[in-house]
Design an enzyme around this catalytic site. Structure first.
Site, PDB file in Angstrom:
ATOM      1  N   ASP A   1     -24.661  20.982   7.759  1.00 47.20           N
ATOM      2  CA  ASP A   1     -25.408  20.040   8.600  1.00 47.20           C
ATOM      3  C   ASP A   1     -25.785  18.756   7.854  1.00 47.20           C
ATOM      4  OD1 ASP A   1     -27.133  21.206   6.875  1.00 47.20           O
ATOM      5  OD2 ASP A   1     -28.694  21.649   8.342  1.00 47.20           O
TER       6      ASP A   1
ATOM      7  N   HIS B   1      -3.663   6.573  -7.404  1.00 46.58           N
ATOM      8  CA  HIS B   1      -4.952   6.793  -6.718  1.00 46.58           C
ATOM      9  C   HIS B   1      -5.776   7.872  -7.415  1.00 46.58           C
ATOM     10  CE1 HIS B   1      -3.226   4.880  -2.804  1.00 46.58           C
ATOM     11  NE2 HIS B   1      -3.660   3.997  -3.662  1.00 46.58           N
TER      12      HIS B   1
ATOM     13  N   ASP C   1     -10.333   0.826 -11.502  1.00 43.02           N
ATOM     14  CA  ASP C   1     -10.132   0.119 -10.231  1.00 43.02           C
ATOM     15  C   ASP C   1     -11.383   0.391  -9.411  1.00 43.02           C
ATOM     16  OD1 ASP C   1      -9.386  -0.850  -7.753  1.00 43.02           O
ATOM     17  OD2 ASP C   1      -7.364   0.000  -7.817  1.00 43.02           O
TER      18      ASP C   1
ATOM     19  N   ASP D   1     -12.526  -5.679  -4.763  1.00 45.70           N
ATOM     20  CA  ASP D   1     -11.475  -4.750  -5.213  1.00 45.70           C
ATOM     21  C   ASP D   1     -10.876  -5.279  -6.513  1.00 45.70           C
ATOM     22  OD1 ASP D   1      -9.452  -2.913  -5.460  1.00 45.70           O
ATOM     23  OD2 ASP D   1      -8.343  -3.549  -3.673  1.00 45.70           O
TER      24      ASP D   1
ATOM     25  N   HIS E   1       4.260  -0.308  -6.465  1.00 48.56           N
ATOM     26  CA  HIS E   1       3.427  -0.656  -5.303  1.00 48.56           C
ATOM     27  C   HIS E   1       3.538  -2.152  -5.018  1.00 48.56           C
ATOM     28  CE1 HIS E   1       0.470  -2.422  -8.019  1.00 48.56           C
ATOM     29  NE2 HIS E   1       0.405  -1.286  -8.702  1.00 48.56           N
TER      30      HIS E   1
ATOM     31  N   HIS F   1      -2.864  -6.991  -1.023  1.00 45.10           N
ATOM     32  CA  HIS F   1      -3.160  -6.673   0.374  1.00 45.10           C
ATOM     33  C   HIS F   1      -4.332  -7.514   0.836  1.00 45.10           C
ATOM     34  CE1 HIS F   1      -6.584  -4.324  -1.173  1.00 45.10           C
ATOM     35  NE2 HIS F   1      -5.748  -3.881  -2.096  1.00 45.10           N
TER      36      HIS F   1
ATOM     37  N   HIS G   1      -8.455  -2.264   2.431  1.00 46.85           N
ATOM     38  CA  HIS G   1      -7.089  -2.590   2.855  1.00 46.85           C
ATOM     39  C   HIS G   1      -7.258  -3.182   4.241  1.00 46.85           C
ATOM     40  CE1 HIS G   1      -5.587   0.669  -0.113  1.00 46.85           C
ATOM     41  NE2 HIS G   1      -5.790  -0.479  -0.702  1.00 46.85           N
TER      42      HIS G   1
ATOM     43  N   GLU H   1      -2.499  -7.842  -7.493  1.00 46.81           N
ATOM     44  CA  GLU H   1      -2.658  -6.680  -8.361  1.00 46.81           C
ATOM     45  C   GLU H   1      -1.355  -6.093  -8.906  1.00 46.81           C
ATOM     46  OE1 GLU H   1      -3.927  -3.066  -6.250  1.00 46.81           O
ATOM     47  OE2 GLU H   1      -4.307  -4.330  -4.498  1.00 46.81           O
TER      48      GLU H   1
ATOM     49  N   TYR I   1       3.362   0.964 -15.036  1.00 53.41           N
ATOM     50  CA  TYR I   1       2.903   2.323 -15.300  1.00 53.41           C
ATOM     51  C   TYR I   1       4.034   3.067 -16.007  1.00 53.41           C
ATOM     52  CZ  TYR I   1       0.024   0.403 -11.636  1.00 53.41           C
ATOM     53  OH  TYR I   1      -0.760  -0.447 -10.910  1.00 53.41           O
TER      54      TYR I   1
ATOM     55  N   ARG J   1      -2.977  -2.174 -14.802  1.00 50.45           N
ATOM     56  CA  ARG J   1      -3.025  -2.986 -13.580  1.00 50.45           C
ATOM     57  C   ARG J   1      -4.116  -4.023 -13.801  1.00 50.45           C
ATOM     58  NH1 ARG J   1      -3.104   0.705 -10.137  1.00 50.45           N
ATOM     59  NH2 ARG J   1      -5.302   1.033  -9.599  1.00 50.45           N
TER      60      ARG J   1
ATOM     61  N   GLU K   1      -6.204  -6.669 -11.346  1.00 45.34           N
ATOM     62  CA  GLU K   1      -6.382  -6.968  -9.916  1.00 45.34           C
ATOM     63  C   GLU K   1      -7.555  -7.917  -9.705  1.00 45.34           C
ATOM     64  OE1 GLU K   1      -7.399  -3.560  -7.448  1.00 45.34           O
ATOM     65  OE2 GLU K   1      -6.826  -4.662  -5.636  1.00 45.34           O
TER      66      GLU K   1
END
Ligand code: GLY
Ligand code: MN
Ligand code: MN
Length: 432
Positions: free
Chosen positions: A35, A240, A257, A268, A347, A351, A358, A376, A380, A397, A399
């Site tokens: 709950d 991710h 990130d 971001d 990737h 975006h 996104h 970004e 890798y 990365r 970004e």
């Protein structure tokens, strides 16, 4: 902001056919366990048109003719008992002024009121598959209108998805939205600086996450705009990764990130830095390729260009760099044709950014002033990759967030250092 919401509704209404209705539903609450619920987050489209952050709500716009428009809100009624437990509810009376609507009904009455509102309209604008509960309401209302024998009930003949219309509007940010996004960029950048200064070998990834979330919250951004990624060493190669449970190792890089959500707008940012405060030569080699690619992209993402077109040259920069380090071998044009970058850069370049991290809008859209997007690029190189060993287990990365302007673009996240020397200088000044 009330004026702005009126302008947004007017702009949408202008694009509706005469004798039509449009309906927008609030996000339902999400159960976390038994709950208890996740902190409530309003649906982005509904927020854009209402700035109302309660669940069990729907906004209805009725356009009879060009100048004859009625705005109706369904929302929860006041309930003294419920408000003692879970907090304030706006109710119907206050909604008229607060949400700027002509009428407000108890949400519990939607099944009785909505058929009357929709009867006789030739078009209904509704976004299907956003929420099951919303689709069920619309289906039931249409069924009610179809089954009713009275001549007075006449269901809409056509349902049109309003998302392409509203999402196009959301792509261009107003001065007020831009001011909020500048702040989201600043708070997000400040969190990255805090994490750089707190970082040391032996900490757990979640401890850097805690630094980030602390910095967000004390600046009024209680929640991140997406799950924070803190990936040390090879974990940076998992795009991710948000398990954030490993220990940070001496000699590795860490990729963070993280972006805050500030007054419903997202930041971001990604930064990658050495856990011990000093880049190795191999780390710098890869880092500089990504940085060159990002600098190129920021320079060329301007009015008239597209993310896709700029990415084509970014790919070229990446492959030239990887070729120099003997990570890929062969003739450049052939490598481009063979998509030899894909094992290392898998990737997109960026975006749209806004109320959603996104954000809405088509990727191929030609850039216009007022659009906000991320830039970004990343490389890798998994620890298993068949490359010179000094490059294995490096994921990088970088970004940033940019606003497209008439003259070029504005970097919203410039407070977070990305020059490797500047990062080293900041990290040498440790926090307590
Ligand atoms: N953090 C999600 C992204 O960068 O797209
Ligand atoms: Mn990101
Ligand atoms: Mn992003």
């Amino acid at each position: 902001m009330r004026k702005e919401i009126q302008l947004r509704r007017q702009s949408f209404i202008k694009q509706m056919s005469t004798n039509s209705a449009a309906i927008f539903f609030a996000a339902p609450e999400a159960v976390r366990s038994n709950d208890t619920h996740y902190p409530y987050r309003q649906n982005s489209d509904f927020w854009y048109l209402t700035h109302f952050n309660e669940p069990e709500a729907a906004l209805v716009l009725i356009k009879e003719r060009q100048e004859q428009v009625t705005t109706i809100l369904f929302n929860r009624k006041k309930d003294t008992q419920a408000e003692i437990w879970t907090g304030y509810r706006l109710g119907q009376q206050a909604a008229l002024n607060e949400i700027q609507v002509d009428a407000s009904y108890d949400f519990a009455e939607i099944m009785t009121v909505l058929p009357t509102l929709l009867s006789g309209k030739s078009i209904l604008y509704h976004a299907p598959e956003q929420y099951t509960y919303a689709d069920q309401i619309i289906e039931k209302v249409i069924t009610t209108l179809c089954q009713n024998n009275e001549q007075t009930y006449d269901p809409p003949k056509t349902i049109i998805d309003w998302q392409p219309i509203l999402h196009k509007m959301r792509m261009i940010k107003s001065a007020k939205e831009i001011a909020i996004m500048r702040e989201a960029g600043k708070i997000s950048a400040s969190a990255h600086k805090r994490a750089m200064q707190a970082c040391q070998p032996g900490l757990y990834e979640y401890q850097l996450e805690a630094e980030i979330l602390h910095e967000f919250a004390i600046h009024g951004a209680r929640y991140p705009s997406y799950n924070t990624i803190v990936g040390g060493g090879n974990n940076a190669c998992i795009l991710h990764y948000d398990t954030n449970s490993d220990r940070l190792k001496e000699g590795d890089l860490v990729l963070i990130d993280a972006g805050c959500e500030y007054r419903y707008y997202a930041g971001d940012i990604t930064r990658t830095f050495p856990i011990n405060g000093k880049f190795t030569q191999a780390q710098r080699d890869i880092y500089n390729i990504v940085l060159d690619a990002q600098n190129y992209a920021i320079k060329h993402l301007v009015v008239g260009s597209t993310i896709k077109a700029v990415n084509e040259h970014v790919i070229r920069i990446m492959l030239q760099g990887l070729k120099k380090l003997n990570i890929v071998q062969g003739e450049l044009e052939q490598l481009i044709q063979d998509k030899a970058y894909l094992p290392f850069y898998m990737h997109g370049l960026g975006h749209w950014l806004g109320i959603d991290v996104h954000d809405v809008g088509s990727r191929d859209t030609v850039l216009e002033a007022g659009m906000v997007l991320t830039v970004e690029p990343g490389l890798y190189i998994n620890k298993e990759a068949n490359v010179p060993s000094q490059y294995q287990g490096i994921g990088i990365r970088i970004e940033d967030n940019i606003l497209i302007t008439e003259k070029g673009n504005e970097l919203l996240t410039s407070d977070a250092p990305k020059d490797p020397d500047e990062i080293e200088r900041l990290m040498s000044k440790k926090s307590n």
